[in-house]
Design a protein around this motif. Structure first.
Motif, PDB file in Angstrom:
ATOM      1  N   MET A 115       0.845  -1.182   0.000  1.00  0.00           N
ATOM      2  CA  MET A 115       0.000   0.000   0.000  1.00  0.00           C
ATOM      3  C   MET A 115       0.889   1.245   0.000  1.00  0.00           C
ATOM      4  SD  MET A 115      -2.983   1.054   2.706  1.00  0.00           S
ATOM      5  CE  MET A 115      -3.864  -0.449   2.441  1.00  0.00           C
ATOM      6  N   ARG A 116       0.584   2.181  -0.824  1.00  0.00           N
ATOM      7  CA  ARG A 116       1.377   3.404  -0.963  1.00  0.00           C
ATOM      8  C   ARG A 116       1.017   4.406   0.134  1.00  0.00           C
ATOM      9  NH1 ARG A 116       1.271   8.157  -4.075  1.00  0.00           N
ATOM     10  NH2 ARG A 116       3.357   8.739  -4.681  1.00  0.00           N
ATOM     11  N   THR A 117       2.036   5.070   0.689  1.00  0.00           N
ATOM     12  CA  THR A 117       1.781   6.071   1.720  1.00  0.00           C
ATOM     13  C   THR A 117       1.551   7.433   1.098  1.00  0.00           C
ATOM     14  OG1 THR A 117       4.120   6.548   1.982  1.00  0.00           O
ATOM     15  CG2 THR A 117       3.199   4.873   3.423  1.00  0.00           C
ATOM     16  N   PRO A 118       0.652   8.227   1.692  1.00  0.00           N
ATOM     17  CA  PRO A 118       0.458   9.591   1.197  1.00  0.00           C
ATOM     18  C   PRO A 118       1.746  10.394   1.342  1.00  0.00           C
ATOM     19  CG  PRO A 118      -1.325   8.944   2.660  1.00  0.00           C
ATOM     20  CD  PRO A 118      -0.275   7.886   2.750  1.00  0.00           C
ATOM     21  N   GLY A 119       1.923  11.413   0.526  1.00  0.00           N
ATOM     22  CA  GLY A 119       3.171  12.166   0.500  1.00  0.00           C
ATOM     23  C   GLY A 119       3.316  13.224   1.578  1.00  0.00           C
ATOM     24  N   TYR A 120       2.980  12.926   2.812  1.00  0.00           N
ATOM     25  CA  TYR A 120       3.080  13.908   3.886  1.00  0.00           C
ATOM     26  C   TYR A 120       4.248  13.645   4.822  1.00  0.00           C
ATOM     27  CZ  TYR A 120      -1.670  15.162   2.614  1.00  0.00           C
ATOM     28  OH  TYR A 120      -2.783  15.557   1.941  1.00  0.00           O
ATOM     29  N   GLY A 121       4.937  12.541   4.667  1.00  0.00           N
ATOM     30  CA  GLY A 121       5.937  12.145   5.641  1.00  0.00           C
ATOM     31  C   GLY A 121       7.327  12.679   5.365  1.00  0.00           C
ATOM     32  N   ILE A 122       8.228  12.264   6.230  1.00  0.00           N
ATOM     33  CA  ILE A 122       9.632  12.634   6.066  1.00  0.00           C
ATOM     34  C   ILE A 122      10.401  11.406   5.607  1.00  0.00           C
ATOM     35  CG2 ILE A 122       9.538  14.496   7.748  1.00  0.00           C
ATOM     36  CD1 ILE A 122      10.868  12.667   9.768  1.00  0.00           C
ATOM     37  N   CYS A 174      -1.533  15.948  11.458  1.00  0.00           N
ATOM     38  CA  CYS A 174      -1.395  17.394  11.619  1.00  0.00           C
ATOM     39  C   CYS A 174      -1.696  18.125  10.310  1.00  0.00           C
ATOM     40  CB  CYS A 174       0.007  17.748  12.094  1.00  0.00           C
ATOM     41  SG  CYS A 174       0.342  17.237  13.774  1.00  0.00           S
ATOM     42  N   ARG A 175      -1.240  17.569   9.234  1.00  0.00           N
ATOM     43  CA  ARG A 175      -1.421  18.226   7.938  1.00  0.00           C
ATOM     44  C   ARG A 175      -2.869  18.221   7.475  1.00  0.00           C
ATOM     45  NH1 ARG A 175       2.616  19.416   3.486  1.00  0.00           N
ATOM     46  NH2 ARG A 175       1.201  20.153   1.901  1.00  0.00           N
ATOM     47  N   GLU A 183       2.881  26.169  11.174  1.00  0.00           N
ATOM     48  CA  GLU A 183       2.129  27.403  11.292  1.00  0.00           C
ATOM     49  C   GLU A 183       0.928  27.100  12.175  1.00  0.00           C
ATOM     50  OE1 GLU A 183      -0.592  30.357   8.556  1.00  0.00           O
ATOM     51  OE2 GLU A 183       0.852  29.040   7.599  1.00  0.00           O
ATOM     52  N   ILE A 184       0.821  27.812  13.279  1.00  0.00           N
ATOM     53  CA  ILE A 184      -0.277  27.581  14.206  1.00  0.00           C
ATOM     54  C   ILE A 184      -1.284  28.702  14.045  1.00  0.00           C
ATOM     55  CG2 ILE A 184      -0.940  27.400  16.625  1.00  0.00           C
ATOM     56  CD1 ILE A 184       1.844  26.273  17.167  1.00  0.00           C
ATOM     57  N   ALA A 229     -10.521  21.408  33.884  1.00  0.00           N
ATOM     58  CA  ALA A 229      -9.577  22.147  33.043  1.00  0.00           C
ATOM     59  C   ALA A 229      -9.320  21.348  31.771  1.00  0.00           C
ATOM     60  CB  ALA A 229      -8.280  22.370  33.797  1.00  0.00           C
ATOM     61  N   VAL A 230      -9.094  22.031  30.676  1.00  0.00           N
ATOM     62  CA  VAL A 230      -8.797  21.403  29.412  1.00  0.00           C
ATOM     63  C   VAL A 230      -7.360  21.725  29.045  1.00  0.00           C
ATOM     64  CG1 VAL A 230      -9.395  21.303  26.969  1.00  0.00           C
ATOM     65  CG2 VAL A 230     -11.187  21.576  28.677  1.00  0.00           C
ATOM     66  N   TYR A 231      -6.576  20.704  28.716  1.00  0.00           N
ATOM     67  CA  TYR A 231      -5.176  20.870  28.350  1.00  0.00           C
ATOM     68  C   TYR A 231      -5.037  20.570  26.868  1.00  0.00           C
ATOM     69  CZ  TYR A 231      -0.191  20.065  28.120  1.00  0.00           C
ATOM     70  OH  TYR A 231       1.133  20.109  27.773  1.00  0.00           O
ATOM     71  N   VAL A 232      -4.508  21.523  26.145  1.00  0.00           N
ATOM     72  CA  VAL A 232      -4.312  21.348  24.712  1.00  0.00           C
ATOM     73  C   VAL A 232      -2.826  21.419  24.425  1.00  0.00           C
ATOM     74  CG1 VAL A 232      -4.786  22.290  22.437  1.00  0.00           C
ATOM     75  CG2 VAL A 232      -6.534  22.393  24.212  1.00  0.00           C
ATOM     76  N   GLN A 233      -2.321  20.419  23.714  1.00  0.00           N
ATOM     77  CA  GLN A 233      -0.915  20.420  23.342  1.00  0.00           C
ATOM     78  C   GLN A 233      -0.823  20.493  21.836  1.00  0.00           C
ATOM     79  OE1 GLN A 233       1.313  17.160  24.828  1.00  0.00           O
ATOM     80  NE2 GLN A 233       3.182  17.787  23.840  1.00  0.00           N
ATOM     81  N   TRP A 234      -0.111  21.494  21.340  1.00  0.00           N
ATOM     82  CA  TRP A 234       0.047  21.653  19.900  1.00  0.00           C
ATOM     83  C   TRP A 234       1.182  20.785  19.442  1.00  0.00           C
ATOM     84  CZ3 TRP A 234      -3.375  24.183  17.067  1.00  0.00           C
ATOM     85  CH2 TRP A 234      -4.203  25.067  17.718  1.00  0.00           C
ATOM     86  N   PHE A 235       0.991  20.114  18.342  1.00  0.00           N
ATOM     87  CA  PHE A 235       2.062  19.326  17.760  1.00  0.00           C
ATOM     88  C   PHE A 235       2.367  19.853  16.400  1.00  0.00           C
ATOM     89  CE2 PHE A 235       4.816  15.940  17.009  1.00  0.00           C
ATOM     90  CZ  PHE A 235       4.651  15.590  15.710  1.00  0.00           C
TER      91      PHE A 235
END
Length: 126
Positions: A1-8, A42-43, A90-91, A120-126
């Motif tokens: 299966m082919r992976t989408p082109g978003y990786g490194i 993320c993308r 970019e956030i 409380a809500v904790y949000v972590q940006w990745f």
């Protein structure tokens, strides 16, 4: 299966691999595939259940993400990927003030007697 082109690529992954927790035992998804799955998430902004199968089972990827978020590995990974100029982040944070909409007074959701207060809500940006 082919992976989408978003990786490194593997050669770029090697530059940050030393920052990640060591894999132990028989794992279904290696760290390189896992990092590419996170980048895809993320993308695209897709829900976990929509993760393509080429990255492994979504629940496996989510459990590792949850574990790594708790021990700070995702933060270190994100910082390293940006410092090594492997990815650019970019956030965008949507904001809304009180003029944005009217809410009925009963929609405030006041807690009932004996009910626990808001958590409380904790949000972590990745």
């Amino acid at each position: 299966m082919r992976t989408p082109g978003y990786g490194i690529t593997p050669d770029r992954f090697v530059r940050v691999a030393h920052l990640l927790p060591r894999q132990r035992g028989n794992v279904a998804v290696d760290n390189h595939t896992f990092v590419n799955a996170l980048l895809w998430m993320c993308r695209t902004g897709a829900p976990w259940r929509d993760l393509p199968e080429c990255y492994g089972k979504w629940v496996t990827v989510y459990q590792r993400f949850d574990r790594w978020s708790g021990n700070g590995a995702t933060g270190r990974l994100s910082t390293a990927l940006q410092e090594e100029r492997i990815i650019g982040v970019e956030i965008r944070v949507p904001a809304m003030d009180s003029t944005g909409g009217k809410v009925h007074q009963h929609a405030a959701g006041a807690p009932k007697k004996g009910a626990p207060g808001p958590s409380a809500v904790y949000v972590q940006w990745f």
